[in-house]
Design a protein around this motif. Structure first.
Motif, PDB file in Angstrom:
ATOM      1  N   ARG A 195      -3.765 -10.581   1.731  1.00 16.03           N
ATOM      2  CA  ARG A 195      -5.160 -10.757   1.293  1.00 16.03           C
ATOM      3  C   ARG A 195      -5.272 -12.019   0.459  1.00 16.03           C
ATOM      4  O   ARG A 195      -4.268 -12.576   0.019  1.00 16.03           O
ATOM      5  CB  ARG A 195      -5.647  -9.543   0.491  1.00 16.03           C
ATOM      6  N   ILE A 249      -6.780   2.222   2.824  1.00 16.44           N
ATOM      7  CA  ILE A 249      -6.993   0.772   2.760  1.00 16.44           C
ATOM      8  C   ILE A 249      -8.472   0.445   2.633  1.00 16.44           C
ATOM      9  O   ILE A 249      -8.835  -0.673   2.291  1.00 16.44           O
ATOM     10  CB  ILE A 249      -6.404   0.050   3.981  1.00 16.44           C
ATOM     11  N   TYR A 270       0.827  -1.225   0.000  1.00 20.61           N
ATOM     12  CA  TYR A 270       0.000   0.000   0.000  1.00 20.61           C
ATOM     13  C   TYR A 270       0.847   1.255   0.000  1.00 20.61           C
ATOM     14  O   TYR A 270       0.532   2.232  -0.668  1.00 20.61           O
ATOM     15  CB  TYR A 270      -0.910   0.027   1.239  1.00 20.61           C
ATOM     16  N   LEU A 293      -5.630   2.144  11.053  1.00 22.32           N
ATOM     17  CA  LEU A 293      -5.144   1.850   9.699  1.00 22.32           C
ATOM     18  C   LEU A 293      -5.440   3.040   8.784  1.00 22.32           C
ATOM     19  O   LEU A 293      -6.466   3.706   8.954  1.00 22.32           O
ATOM     20  CB  LEU A 293      -5.822   0.585   9.160  1.00 22.32           C
ATOM     21  N   PHE A 314      -0.662  -5.846   7.439  1.00 25.14           N
ATOM     22  CA  PHE A 314      -1.959  -5.989   8.099  1.00 25.14           C
ATOM     23  C   PHE A 314      -2.859  -6.941   7.324  1.00 25.14           C
ATOM     24  O   PHE A 314      -2.558  -7.316   6.187  1.00 25.14           O
ATOM     25  CB  PHE A 314      -2.636  -4.619   8.264  1.00 25.14           C
ATOM     26  N   CYS A 315      -3.921  -7.351   7.975  1.00 27.31           N
ATOM     27  CA  CYS A 315      -4.952  -8.139   7.302  1.00 27.31           C
ATOM     28  C   CYS A 315      -6.302  -7.801   7.927  1.00 27.31           C
ATOM     29  O   CYS A 315      -6.362  -7.281   9.045  1.00 27.31           O
ATOM     30  CB  CYS A 315      -4.681  -9.643   7.441  1.00 27.31           C
ATOM     31  N   GLU A 343      -0.567  -5.416   2.757  1.00 29.61           N
ATOM     32  CA  GLU A 343      -1.710  -6.207   3.232  1.00 29.61           C
ATOM     33  C   GLU A 343      -1.588  -7.658   2.778  1.00 29.61           C
ATOM     34  O   GLU A 343      -1.229  -7.918   1.626  1.00 29.61           O
ATOM     35  CB  GLU A 343      -3.029  -5.643   2.687  1.00 29.61           C
TER      36      GLU A 343
END
Ligand SMILES: CC(C)(COP(=O)(O)OP(=O)(O)OC[C@H]1O[C@@H](n2cnc3c(N)ncnc32)[C@H](O)[C@@H]1OP(=O)(O)O)[C@@H](O)C(=O)NCCC(=O)NCCS
Length: 162
Positions: A79, A139, A71, A135, A113-114, A77
């Motif tokens: 995903r 996002i 990002y 966050l 992150f997730c 991320e």
């Protein structure tokens, strides 16, 4: 041990995805999207981001996948994590997450992150729960595609890459 009992570890390697994997990734991700545990992914989006993906193949057939989507300079991320039902609980999910975290480390990205319904699985991989408001705004750019929008019930989690 709270998690599901892991059957024997399947000796399958994690590889970078090839363009020929895209239809299988699309099929597997949308199989779980229909179950409401993942976001639906368009085939065009998978082709456009094929370099984000890692896959695991069993006898040439793709059986598991994940993507590390960058990002910003300090954030990526995880995903599209999916393992075919018949091969779950054999540590393939853990291997795919490790591949993403190793790539983030190689790229010099400090945080991954997730957004997930599998918080305890990610906790086992070292992720920590974080408040969604921590966050960055960008996002949320694809949330409008989520059938749950704006009532997001996924858990936000973050991994600080050493
Ligand atoms: C969630 C998922 C990716 C886990 O992959 P997996 O290969 O079955 O998991 P692993 O065998 O690598 O398990 C690793 C560890 O997590 C634990 N675990 C696995 N699934 C778990 C779950 N649903 N809840 C809690 N712990 C779980 C295992 O017990 C194991 O624990 P251990 O490290 O103490 O041995 C897989 O079940 C899946 O594809 N589910 C459907 C799609 C989905 O929900 N994707 C996540 C979207 S964010």
């Amino acid at each position: 041990m709270g998690g599901k009992s892991v059957k024997k570890e399947k000796a399958l390697a994690v590889e970078k995805a090839k363009i020929s994997d895209a239809p299988q990734i699309h099929k597997l991700a949308n199989h779980f999207a229909q179950k409401g545990v993942m976001l639906p992914r368009a085939l065009s989006e998978i082709y456009e981001n094929i370099r984000d993906f890692f896959v695991i193949r069993d006898k040439g057939k793709m059986v598991a996948c994940v993507a590390l989507h960058v990002y910003w300079s300090d954030l990526a991320e995880v995903r599209g994590l999916a393992v075919a039902e018949e091969l779950q609980n054999q540590r393939l999910g853990a291997k795919l997450i490790k591949a993403c975290l190793d790539e983030a480390r190689e790229l010099g990205i400090p945080q991954v992150f997730c957004l997930t319904y599998r918080a305890s699985f990610f906790e086992r991989q070292g992720f920590k729960r974080v408040d969604k408001s921590e966050l960055p705004r960008k996002i949320w750019s694809e949330c409008y595609r989520c059938p749950k929008f704006p009532d997001c019930d996924e858990v936000a989690m973050i991994y600080r890459v050493e």
